[in-house]
Design a protein around this motif. Structure first.
Motif, PDB file in Angstrom:
ATOM      1  N   PHE A 141      54.040 -44.025 -90.465  1.00 36.94           N
ATOM      2  CA  PHE A 141      54.349 -42.669 -90.912  1.00 36.94           C
ATOM      3  C   PHE A 141      53.277 -41.706 -90.403  1.00 36.94           C
ATOM      4  CE2 PHE A 141      56.119 -45.616 -93.959  1.00 36.94           C
ATOM      5  CZ  PHE A 141      57.391 -45.116 -94.206  1.00 36.94           C
ATOM      6  N   ALA A 142      53.704 -40.478 -90.187  1.00 37.61           N
ATOM      7  CA  ALA A 142      52.781 -39.392 -89.843  1.00 37.61           C
ATOM      8  C   ALA A 142      52.605 -38.502 -91.071  1.00 37.61           C
ATOM      9  CB  ALA A 142      53.321 -38.580 -88.677  1.00 37.61           C
ATOM     10  N   ILE A 143      51.355 -38.113 -91.368  1.00 38.75           N
ATOM     11  CA  ILE A 143      51.066 -37.209 -92.480  1.00 38.75           C
ATOM     12  C   ILE A 143      50.162 -36.094 -91.986  1.00 38.75           C
ATOM     13  CG2 ILE A 143      51.310 -39.039 -94.220  1.00 38.75           C
ATOM     14  CD1 ILE A 143      48.254 -39.134 -94.391  1.00 38.75           C
ATOM     15  N   GLU A 144      49.990 -35.094 -92.844  1.00 40.43           N
ATOM     16  CA  GLU A 144      49.136 -33.944 -92.523  1.00 40.43           C
ATOM     17  C   GLU A 144      49.526 -33.313 -91.197  1.00 40.43           C
ATOM     18  OE1 GLU A 144      46.569 -32.624 -94.567  1.00 40.43           O
ATOM     19  OE2 GLU A 144      47.632 -33.906 -95.983  1.00 40.43           O
ATOM     20  N   GLY A 145      50.827 -33.045 -91.048  1.00 42.76           N
ATOM     21  CA  GLY A 145      51.293 -32.389 -89.846  1.00 42.76           C
ATOM     22  C   GLY A 145      51.132 -33.216 -88.588  1.00 42.76           C
ATOM     23  N   GLY A 146      51.089 -34.539 -88.729  1.00 41.15           N
ATOM     24  CA  GLY A 146      50.938 -35.423 -87.575  1.00 41.15           C
ATOM     25  C   GLY A 146      49.500 -35.729 -87.214  1.00 41.15           C
ATOM     26  N   ALA A 147      48.526 -35.203 -87.985  1.00 39.02           N
ATOM     27  CA  ALA A 147      47.106 -35.435 -87.667  1.00 39.02           C
ATOM     28  C   ALA A 147      46.697 -36.875 -87.935  1.00 39.02           C
ATOM     29  CB  ALA A 147      46.220 -34.479 -88.464  1.00 39.02           C
ATOM     30  N   TYR A 148      47.392 -37.559 -88.847  1.00 36.59           N
ATOM     31  CA  TYR A 148      47.033 -38.922 -89.215  1.00 36.59           C
ATOM     32  C   TYR A 148      48.271 -39.817 -89.180  1.00 36.59           C
ATOM     33  CZ  TYR A 148      42.632 -36.995 -90.897  1.00 36.59           C
ATOM     34  OH  TYR A 148      41.426 -36.351 -90.976  1.00 36.59           O
ATOM     35  N   ARG A 149      48.021 -41.111 -88.928  1.00 39.63           N
ATOM     36  CA  ARG A 149      49.040 -42.140 -88.996  1.00 39.63           C
ATOM     37  C   ARG A 149      48.699 -43.095 -90.137  1.00 39.63           C
ATOM     38  NH1 ARG A 149      51.062 -38.962 -86.153  1.00 39.63           N
ATOM     39  NH2 ARG A 149      52.041 -39.232 -84.104  1.00 39.63           N
ATOM     40  N   VAL A 150      49.713 -43.517 -90.883  1.00 42.13           N
ATOM     41  CA  VAL A 150      49.490 -44.473 -91.964  1.00 42.13           C
ATOM     42  C   VAL A 150      50.536 -45.564 -91.884  1.00 42.13           C
ATOM     43  CG1 VAL A 150      48.495 -42.727 -93.491  1.00 42.13           C
ATOM     44  CG2 VAL A 150      50.929 -43.255 -93.643  1.00 42.13           C
ATOM     45  N   SER A 151      50.160 -46.737 -92.415  1.00 43.29           N
ATOM     46  CA  SER A 151      51.096 -47.847 -92.509  1.00 43.29           C
ATOM     47  C   SER A 151      50.792 -48.641 -93.766  1.00 43.29           C
ATOM     48  CB  SER A 151      51.000 -48.764 -91.288  1.00 43.29           C
ATOM     49  OG  SER A 151      51.923 -49.837 -91.396  1.00 43.29           O
ATOM     50  N   PRO A 152      51.774 -48.809 -94.677  1.00 41.84           N
ATOM     51  CA  PRO A 152      51.567 -49.630 -95.880  1.00 41.84           C
ATOM     52  C   PRO A 152      51.933 -51.081 -95.585  1.00 41.84           C
ATOM     53  CG  PRO A 152      53.657 -48.471 -96.033  1.00 41.84           C
ATOM     54  CD  PRO A 152      53.075 -48.108 -94.695  1.00 41.84           C
ATOM     55  N   ILE A 153      51.000 -51.830 -95.046  1.00 38.90           N
ATOM     56  CA  ILE A 153      51.279 -53.182 -94.556  1.00 38.90           C
ATOM     57  C   ILE A 153      51.585 -54.130 -95.716  1.00 38.90           C
ATOM     58  CG2 ILE A 153      50.280 -55.186 -93.380  1.00 38.90           C
ATOM     59  CD1 ILE A 153      48.638 -53.271 -91.698  1.00 38.90           C
ATOM     60  N   SER A 154      52.620 -54.902 -95.545  1.00 38.97           N
ATOM     61  CA  SER A 154      52.922 -56.008 -96.456  1.00 38.97           C
ATOM     62  C   SER A 154      53.309 -57.218 -95.616  1.00 38.97           C
ATOM     63  CB  SER A 154      54.060 -55.641 -97.423  1.00 38.97           C
ATOM     64  OG  SER A 154      55.270 -55.459 -96.711  1.00 38.97           O
ATOM     65  N   VAL A 155      53.122 -58.395 -96.182  1.00 39.60           N
ATOM     66  CA  VAL A 155      53.437 -59.632 -95.459  1.00 39.60           C
ATOM     67  C   VAL A 155      54.388 -60.458 -96.313  1.00 39.60           C
ATOM     68  CG1 VAL A 155      52.505 -61.753 -94.459  1.00 39.60           C
ATOM     69  CG2 VAL A 155      51.230 -59.618 -94.270  1.00 39.60           C
ATOM     70  N   ARG A 156      55.494 -60.834 -95.749  1.00 39.46           N
ATOM     71  CA  ARG A 156      56.475 -61.624 -96.480  1.00 39.46           C
ATOM     72  C   ARG A 156      56.013 -63.071 -96.621  1.00 39.46           C
ATOM     73  NH1 ARG A 156      62.170 -59.612 -93.668  1.00 39.46           N
ATOM     74  NH2 ARG A 156      61.982 -57.389 -94.268  1.00 39.46           N
ATOM     75  N   GLY A 157      56.449 -63.690 -97.697  1.00 38.98           N
ATOM     76  CA  GLY A 157      56.224 -65.114 -97.863  1.00 38.98           C
ATOM     77  C   GLY A 157      54.865 -65.481 -98.411  1.00 38.98           C
ATOM     78  N   VAL A 158      54.128 -64.505 -98.978  1.00 37.33           N
ATOM     79  CA  VAL A 158      52.842 -64.831 -99.597  1.00 37.33           C
ATOM     80  C   VAL A 158      52.857 -64.325-101.027  1.00 37.33           C
ATOM     81  CG1 VAL A 158      51.572 -64.731 -97.430  1.00 37.33           C
ATOM     82  CG2 VAL A 158      51.769 -62.674 -98.833  1.00 37.33           C
ATOM     83  N   SER A 159      52.100 -65.013-101.894  1.00 35.98           N
ATOM     84  CA  SER A 159      51.989 -64.547-103.273  1.00 35.98           C
ATOM     85  C   SER A 159      51.146 -63.274-103.297  1.00 35.98           C
ATOM     86  CB  SER A 159      51.328 -65.620-104.142  1.00 35.98           C
ATOM     87  OG  SER A 159      50.054 -65.961-103.635  1.00 35.98           O
ATOM     88  N   GLY A 160      51.271 -62.504-104.339  1.00 33.28           N
ATOM     89  CA  GLY A 160      50.532 -61.250-104.417  1.00 33.28           C
ATOM     90  C   GLY A 160      51.118 -60.176-103.530  1.00 33.28           C
TER      91      GLY A 160
END
Length: 504
Positions: free
Chosen positions: A163-182
């Motif tokens: 995702f782009a935020i702050e008018g494209g000044a920053y990139r973010v990614s909410p990483i998750s991994v399938r198949g693991v606890s937590g």
């Protein structure tokens, strides 16, 4: 916006995380299921970004911020004007907190309170280079952050949404991994647009299932800490780790120093302890006179001809510096170990005559005793050129310069003192000399020191007369102590920072 003391203290910690002013923080606090060994996390980051120059892992920042020591540190930085209300950074964090619908301190503890990773590649003070931050957060918070910040979907990297935020000044990614606890945890990665290469490497590498336990943790409870790795050319050059105790922080740093080795019998902690109670600063170290007079002291103390070379030939390289209170002022004492030869005593007198002339502007300030009866105390009154601007504000009324050379079969120390005249110069010099080790005595440490910034700042205020006194904020620190020892190709430094948590 009016903020509470708790909210104001928050600004310090956010700034330290985002601006890499992470000065060895950690705390004895409650852990979460998301915490794991910081060293394991660093290894994973290095594998993912082998060209990274700095990797920092900060665990349990929420408890650090809330601790007594952390609050003292916050107060110090606020008072110094580094953080606090009214600044652009504080206002920016207030705005961000409002966007995600949380009070500032709660927002920080929720977003940065579990584990924070900072990675940089080629970062400079001017802002060049690439950097990224990854923080462990709950899945619901990660999604909420992106929505509240108006995130716009841009791409997929390793099946992770970008995702782009702050008018494209920053990139973010909410990483998750399938198949693991937590899996209710996300590794929220953020980087400026110009750090796209590093951001991509991190998202790809941190999305791998086998790294999830190291980075996010799986039900392991560990003491909060900060760990830092400094690298160049793909190799480690330094490792730093610190943990919080009830009064502050204890830590260890390991530097790669090929070719360095201990050249003298060294020092022991017992030596420093003899001076610590009545001192604001004590340093015992190995230092060659050539380096001292051809380096840091050049332009401060006049050096004639080959004096540094001659002094170096008769000094063992063990030196001690001590600064502390004296009646009606401040005293600075120094000791240099000599080889006990007549030539060494002659050189000491030559140096001290030059120093007396320099401080007074008077060619007759002191005779050159030429090494005659070296154990007899010499005293020079310092009431000349630098008296009003430097000597009186720093040392107090009626300062003098005194010195002697203690020559005994088992030890030889040249001891000097700058301080208020007290009529007890001989006894004072002898007291210092007799507390120093004999020629063959020493210890495993190449350097050891202790500093009490509060009273030192008072002296600095008197000399510089700044618009804003630095003494009140520095009184938040009770003491900083360190020691170093040499290992094959490495220098190991232990340190402790003790805060005055009782300060308002």
């Amino acid at each position: 916006m009016t903020t509470s003391p708790t909210q104001r203290s928050l600004h310090t910690w956010v700034r330290r995380v985002l601006c890499i002013v992470s000065a060895f923080l950690a705390s004895a606090a409650s852990a979460t299921i998301f915490q794991s060994q910081a060293s394991d996390a660093i290894e994973s980051i290095v594998e993912v970004a082998p060209d990274a120059g700095i990797v920092i892992v900060l665990d349990n920042a929420a408890e650090q911020r809330q601790s007594d020591a952390g609050q003292s540190l916050n107060t110090m930085l606020d008072t110094l004007g580094i953080t606090g209300d009214g600044g652009a950074f504080s206002e920016g964090w207030s705005e961000l907190s409002q966007k995600i619908g949380m009070r500032e301190d709660i927002a920080f503890d929720t977003f940065f309170g579990q584990r924070v990773l900072f990675v940089s590649d080629g970062l400079t003070i001017s802002g060049d280079g690439q950097w990224a931050i990854a923080t462990v957060v709950d899945e619901a918070l990660a999604i909420r952050m992106i929505k509240r910040l108006g995130g716009k979907g841009r791409d997929l990297i390793a099946d992770q949404p970008i995702f782009a935020i702050e008018g494209g000044a920053y990139r973010v990614s909410p990483i998750s991994v399938r198949g693991v606890s937590g899996r209710n945890a996300r590794l929220f990665v953020i980087a400026p647009r110009k750090s796209a290469e590093l951001f991509t490497d991190l998202v790809k590498g941190l999305s791998q299932k086998d790294r999830w336990a190291d980075l996010v943790g799986l039900n392991r409870v560990l003491a909060p800490q900060i760990a830092c790795r400094l690298r160049t050319g793909g190799s480690d050059v330094a490792q730093i780790t610190a943990f919080m105790n009830d009064e502050g922080w204890n830590g260890m740093a390991l530097f790669e120093t090929p070719g360095f080795e201990q050249m003298t019998p060294g020092w022991s902690g017992k030596t420093i302890d003899k001076f610590a109670d009545d001192s604001w600063f004590v340093l015992a170290d190995e230092l060659d006179a050539m380096f001292l007079f051809r380096g840091p002291m050049t332009g401060v103390i006049p050096v004639n001809g080959d004096l540094p070379e001659r002094l170096s030939a008769h000094a063992t390289d063990r030196v001690l510096l001590k600064v502390g209170p004296a009646e009606n002022g401040t005293a600075i004492s120094a000791a240099i170990e000599l080889d006990g030869s007549p030539e060494a005593a002659e050189i000491a007198d030559e140096v001290m005559q030059g120093l007396a002339v320099f401080l007074t502007g008077n060619q007759e300030a002191s005779p050159n005793y030429g090494g005659f009866l070296p154990s007899a105390t010499r005293v020079a009154k310092l009431d000349g050129m630098l008296y009003d601007d430097l000597l009186k504000p720093m040392l107090g009324d009626e300062p003098n310069l005194s010195w002697f050379v203690l020559n005994e079969p088992e030890r030889s120390w040249w001891v000097l003192r700058l301080g208020p005249a007290n009529g007890q110069e001989a006894q004072t010099l002898e007291h210092v000399a007799l507390a120093l080790p004999a020629r063959e005595d020493g210890g495993r440490l190449s350097s050891i020191g202790i500093a009490r910034p509060g009273p030192l700042a008072v002296v600095i205020d008197r000399i510089l007369v700044p618009d804003r006194s630095i003494a009140p904020p520095m009184k938040q620190i009770d003491s900083f102590r360190w020691s170093s020892k040499q290992r094959p190709g490495q220098t190991e430094i232990g340190f402790s920072l003790r805060m005055n948590s009782s300060q308002d």
